[in-house]
Design an enzyme around this catalytic site. Structure first.
Site, PDB file in Angstrom:
ATOM      1  N   GLU A  35       0.869  -1.196   0.000  1.00  0.00           N
ATOM      2  CA  GLU A  35       0.000   0.000   0.000  1.00  0.00           C
ATOM      3  C   GLU A  35       0.895   1.233   0.000  1.00  0.00           C
ATOM      4  OE1 GLU A  35      -2.578  -0.320   3.394  1.00  0.00           O
ATOM      5  OE2 GLU A  35      -3.419  -2.230   2.697  1.00  0.00           O
ATOM      6  N   GLY A  64       1.293   3.301   2.154  1.00  0.00           N
ATOM      7  CA  GLY A  64       1.947   3.461   3.461  1.00  0.00           C
ATOM      8  C   GLY A  64       2.462   2.170   4.057  1.00  0.00           C
ATOM      9  N   SER A  99       7.745  -2.638   3.125  1.00  0.00           N
ATOM     10  CA  SER A  99       8.489  -3.651   3.897  1.00  0.00           C
ATOM     11  C   SER A  99       7.728  -4.041   5.149  1.00  0.00           C
ATOM     12  CB  SER A  99       9.851  -3.082   4.318  1.00  0.00           C
ATOM     13  OG  SER A  99      10.581  -2.675   3.200  1.00  0.00           O
ATOM     14  N   ARG A 158      10.312 -15.985  -3.482  1.00  0.00           N
ATOM     15  CA  ARG A 158      11.645 -15.357  -3.416  1.00  0.00           C
ATOM     16  C   ARG A 158      12.696 -16.112  -4.245  1.00  0.00           C
ATOM     17  NH1 ARG A 158      11.005 -13.238   2.871  1.00  0.00           N
ATOM     18  NH2 ARG A 158       9.900 -11.362   2.238  1.00  0.00           N
ATOM     19  N   GLU A 164       9.285  -8.387  -3.477  1.00  0.00           N
ATOM     20  CA  GLU A 164       9.225  -9.554  -2.580  1.00  0.00           C
ATOM     21  C   GLU A 164      10.153  -9.399  -1.374  1.00  0.00           C
ATOM     22  OE1 GLU A 164       7.219 -12.602  -3.331  1.00  0.00           O
ATOM     23  OE2 GLU A 164       6.364 -10.918  -4.382  1.00  0.00           O
ATOM     24  N   GLY A 165      10.268  -8.179  -0.896  1.00  0.00           N
ATOM     25  CA  GLY A 165      11.135  -7.919   0.258  1.00  0.00           C
ATOM     26  C   GLY A 165      12.504  -7.461  -0.206  1.00  0.00           C
ATOM     27  N   THR A 166      12.909  -6.281   0.252  1.00  0.00           N
ATOM     28  CA  THR A 166      14.184  -5.717  -0.204  1.00  0.00           C
ATOM     29  C   THR A 166      15.356  -6.554   0.320  1.00  0.00           C
ATOM     30  OG1 THR A 166      14.464  -4.334   1.749  1.00  0.00           O
ATOM     31  CG2 THR A 166      13.212  -3.375  -0.084  1.00  0.00           C
TER      32      THR A 166
END
Ligand SMILES: Cc1cc2nc3c(=O)[nH]c(=O)nc-3n(C[C@H](O)[C@H](O)[C@H](O)COP(=O)(O)OP(=O)(O)OC[C@H]3O[C@@H](n4cnc5c(N)ncnc54)[C@H](O)[C@@H]3O)c2cc1C
Length: 395
Positions: free
Chosen positions: A136, A138, A141, A257, A372-374
């Site tokens: 979103e 806001g 992560s 991932r 998919e997540g830094t």
């Protein structure tokens, strides 16, 4: 861990390789030049269906994915993703199929929900897409911060909120939308709904502007009083004990991932191959330092591929792969970025002109660290597991 492919899978991979030079790369370059995604009606997507692609891994007979018993990513799926990304990662993601929406349906959905939502992807009559919307404006992560609300109302839930960057959302038959029944519960309040195309209140689709990977759409949209049947809550309300929604999201990430890692390897290989050609054509291979850097990059890409295969192998065998999935995701985009940077350095001023393949790959590869997540988030996950970093330190 077996690495060899069976004859049928190897032949399908060869088919994609042949399509790569003739269709995938040109489509990606065109989308990049025009700055817009490949349209859903492009004949390329129908050609993929004819090759047997764009399908679900769900097997109704076994009630489980065909190639893998869990929500894993089979070796073939991984190598296919790498090969497609080698030719163009944007076009690879634009390809029809349930996409990132499939893992949550597989891991959390009831048999009836799998039949309803994945059934049409068994032998699709036309290109069909699924989508996954967690992020979103806001909440990126920090997924616990999602604010899209789901309120029970009879045999429906009413969804209100905003989502951003969801791949293929505007062309999807359905989108797995993550919402919260109570933001104060953090991850404990999370629920996953399948929101079908055309549901009143689902709208305002807007394709985001991106620096690379322009061939597929990353789309924001809103849910305004969007009434979703309770039958579309994945797993049903009984499924959601403490943090079950979060665990469902995690199971998805552990499956996807390694796939993102494999795609990063594909982009890195493409950059390295192009760098090698440029170095050869410009007599740079006489320089031992250039040869050394090219070799190092090739070696690291192979290492990253093995990490992604290992993470997928564990998931396929229903063994925990949290660390391995994060490791592959942390390592592969970084080494792919290194390969693209090396290519840019070798190009010199040619790279600055903005019309060389390596320059495009340099823009494409950046997002691989983010999706998919830094990389930082993967390192937080690994630190918790490998060196007991306390939970508070990682958020
Ligand atoms: C091309 C593209 C495709 C995408 N596709 C999808 C999709 O299909 N569906 C979907 O739901 N989302 C999608 N996303 C969204 C993506 O998952 C988020 O962008 C990502 O999770 C990061 O969130 P953010 O952009 O809000 O960055 P933030 O979370 O604001 O992070 C900003 C920076 O802070 C760092 N950071 C944040 N928290 C921590 C921490 N605890 N410790 C250390 N560092 C931290 C991050 O690593 C990052 O460098 C996509 C994004 C892109 C760019």
């Amino acid at each position: 861990m077996r690495l060899a492919l069976d004859v049928e899978s190897a032949a399908r991979l060869d088919g994609v390789r042949r399509l790569g030079a003739s269709r995938i790369r040109p489509l990606g370059l065109e989308a990049d030049r025009l700055g817009r995604p490949v349209p859903p009606e492009d004949p390329y997507f129908a050609a993929l269906l004819a090759l047997g692609l764009g399908r679900t891994r769900w097997n109704p007979e076994a009630g489980k994915p065909k190639a893998a018993p869990a929500v894993g990513t089979s070796r073939f799926t991984l190598l296919l993703a790498e090969e497609q990304a080698y030719w163009d990662r944007g076009v690879a993601v634009a390809a029809p199929g349930p996409g990132l929406g499939e893992p949550p349906v597989l891991s959390m959905g009831t048999d009836e929900q799998k039949r309803r939502f994945l059934g049409p992807f068994l032998a699709p009559d036309r290109p069909r897409w699924g989508s996954f919307a967690m992020t979103e404006p806001g909440a990126g992560s920090d997924v616990a911060a999602i604010r899209t609300r789901a309120k029970a109302d009879g045999d429906h839930y009413v969804l209100d909120g905003e989502k951003s960057f969801a791949a293929n959302a505007s062309r999807a038959d359905w989108i797995v939308v993550w919402a919260t029944v109570d933001p104060s519960l953090g991850r404990g309040g999370h629920r996953a709904f399948v929101v079908e195309r055309g549901t009143p209140g689902l709208g305002d689709f807007k394709i985001e502007k991106k620096m690379g990977l322009k061939a597929y759409e990353s789309t924001s949209f809103t849910l305004r009083g969007c009434r979703v049947p309770a039958a579309n809550l994945l797993g049903g309300e009984g499924h959601y004990g403490a943090r079950a929604g979060f665990k469902g999201a995690l199971a998805s990430f552990n499956a996807t991932r390694p796939m993102i890692a494999a795609m990063a390897v594909g982009i890195g290989r493409a950059a390295l191959d192009a760098a090698l050609v440029f170095a050869q054509e410009h007599g740079r291979l006489d320089d031992a330092r250039v040869r050394d850097r090219l070799e190092r990059s090739a070696r690291k890409l192979r290492m990253a591929r093995l990490l992604s295969l290992r993470a997928a192998f564990l998931a396929d065998h229903q063994r925990p792969n949290l660390v391995e999935a994060s490791m592959a995701k942390a390592v592969a985009p970084a080494v792919a970025y290194e390969a693209a940077s090396l290519g840019m350095e070798l190009l010199g001023a040619v790279g600055a002109r903005g019309d060389h393949l390596i320059e495009k790959l340099f823009r494409d590869v950046k997002a691989m660290d983010i999706v998919e997540g830094t990389g930082q988030i993967q390192r937080v996950v690994m630190a918790r597991q490998l060196v007991n970093l306390p939970r508070e330190a990682g958020g």
